[in-house]
Each structure stands twice: as structure tokens, then as C-alpha cells.
Design a protein around this motif. Structure first.
Motif, short mmCIF file in Angstrom:
data_model
loop_
_atom_site.label_atom_id
_atom_site.label_comp_id
_atom_site.label_asym_id
_atom_site.label_seq_id
_atom_site.Cartn_x
_atom_site.Cartn_y
_atom_site.Cartn_z
N GLN A 114 -6.55 -6.32 -2.78
CA GLN A 114 -5.75 -5.39 -3.58
C GLN A 114 -4.75 -4.66 -2.68
N GLU A 115 -3.78 -4.02 -3.31
CA GLU A 115 -2.84 -3.19 -2.55
C GLU A 115 -3.64 -2.11 -1.82
N ILE A 163 -1.96 -4.37 2.91
CA ILE A 163 -1.23 -5.00 1.81
C ILE A 163 -0.50 -3.91 1.04
N ARG A 190 2.12 -4.66 -1.33
CA ARG A 190 2.38 -5.11 -2.72
C ARG A 190 1.75 -6.48 -2.92
#
Length: 154
Positions: free
Chosen positions: A4-5, A131, A133
């Protein structure tokens, strides 16, 4: 499992086009884009790769490296890169370990037949290795522009 972001980017080291090797170790401290595509030299993957190639100068200008990843063997990737003059690294993830780490190796279905394959996805990783995006189930049209806008905002 899928990242995930905000998550740290899963580590990787893969052989890439033009005799290169791409790895999180070599990219440490620099932002980059990792985009996963199903198969070299197919229509959607060619459009996507060419769009990233067209935007490459702009990505380089803002200090962002672009890396394409597919489960194809290196000779097929090399042929694809040469055919379309793709100068950014195209990495071979034949073991699908990297795709699995990013959660993009998924069950797909075509004509009622189920099989495992890459879900077209893109990850923007910031200079801290996190991360920033995630784009999943990417539609190729305009995707490189969307990624560029997010990269500029980093």
C-alpha cells in the motif's frame, strides 16, 4: 499480500535490458517508477512502454528513473526494447518473486480459462524507499501523464 501507499518498497534485484541490473540497493536515496506489464511486444504493453519512453526526458529532468518489469525472459525483453527504442531499463522477473512481493501476480481469466499473470500496475517510490503512489488495474491511455503529475508532486 499487496503493498500500500506508505509501505516500504519491497527489495528487488533483476537483470534488465542492455546488460543492466536494477535493484533497490542501486536506487537507494533516489525516487523511481516501477511499472509492471504482462507481456513484451503486445499491443497494450507496447503503448504503455512507448508512452513512458516519450515522457522519459521529463522524468529524467525531475530526477525520476523509470523501470518496466515483466515475467518475460531477457531475450524477449531485449528484442522488445530494440524494436521500439526503449532506453529505460526493462527488467525480467521470470521467477515472479518481485511481482508477488508487490501483489501484482494475480489470477486472471480469459475465455473462461483461469491462469496466473501480471496485473498491469505502477508504483511510484520516493527517495526514502517508501511507496508514494500505487496504480492498479492500469488503463494505458493517459497513464504516463498521470504518473508524471504524481512524480512532480513528490
Amino acid at each position: 499480500m499487496s503493498v500500500q501507499e506508505g509501505d516500504p518498497a519491497p527489495a528487488f534485484s533483476m537483470p534488465a535490458s542492455a546488460g543492466r541490473e536494477v535493484s533497490t540497493a542501486k536506487l537507494k536515496g533516489r525516487p523511481y517508477i516501477l511499472y509492471f506489464y504482462p507481456k513484451a511486444d503486445t499491443s497494450g504493453c507496447t503503448k504503455e512502454a512507448c508512452a513512458f519512453q516519450e515522457a522519459l526526458t521529463q522524468f529524467v529532468k525531475i530526477g525520476i528513473e523509470v523501470i518496466g518489469v515483466s515475467p518475460d525472459p531477457l531475450p524477449r525483453i531485449e528484442k522488445f526494447a530494440l524494436k521500439y527504442n526503449l532506453v529505460f531499463p526493462l527488467a525480467s522477473d521470470q521467477s515472479t518473486e518481485v511481482a508477488q512481493a508487490y501483489g501484482v501476480w494475480v489470477e486472471k481469466s480469459m475465455y473462461g480459462r483461469k491462469y496466473m499473470g501480471i496485473e498491469r500496475s505502477t508504483f511510484l517510490i520516493d527517495g526514502a524507499g517508501k511507496i508514494a503512489r500505487v496504480w492498479r488495474k492500469v488503463k494505458v491511455e493517459g497513464h504516463a501523464k498521470d504518473v508524471m503529475a504524481a512524480a512532480r508532486a513528490l
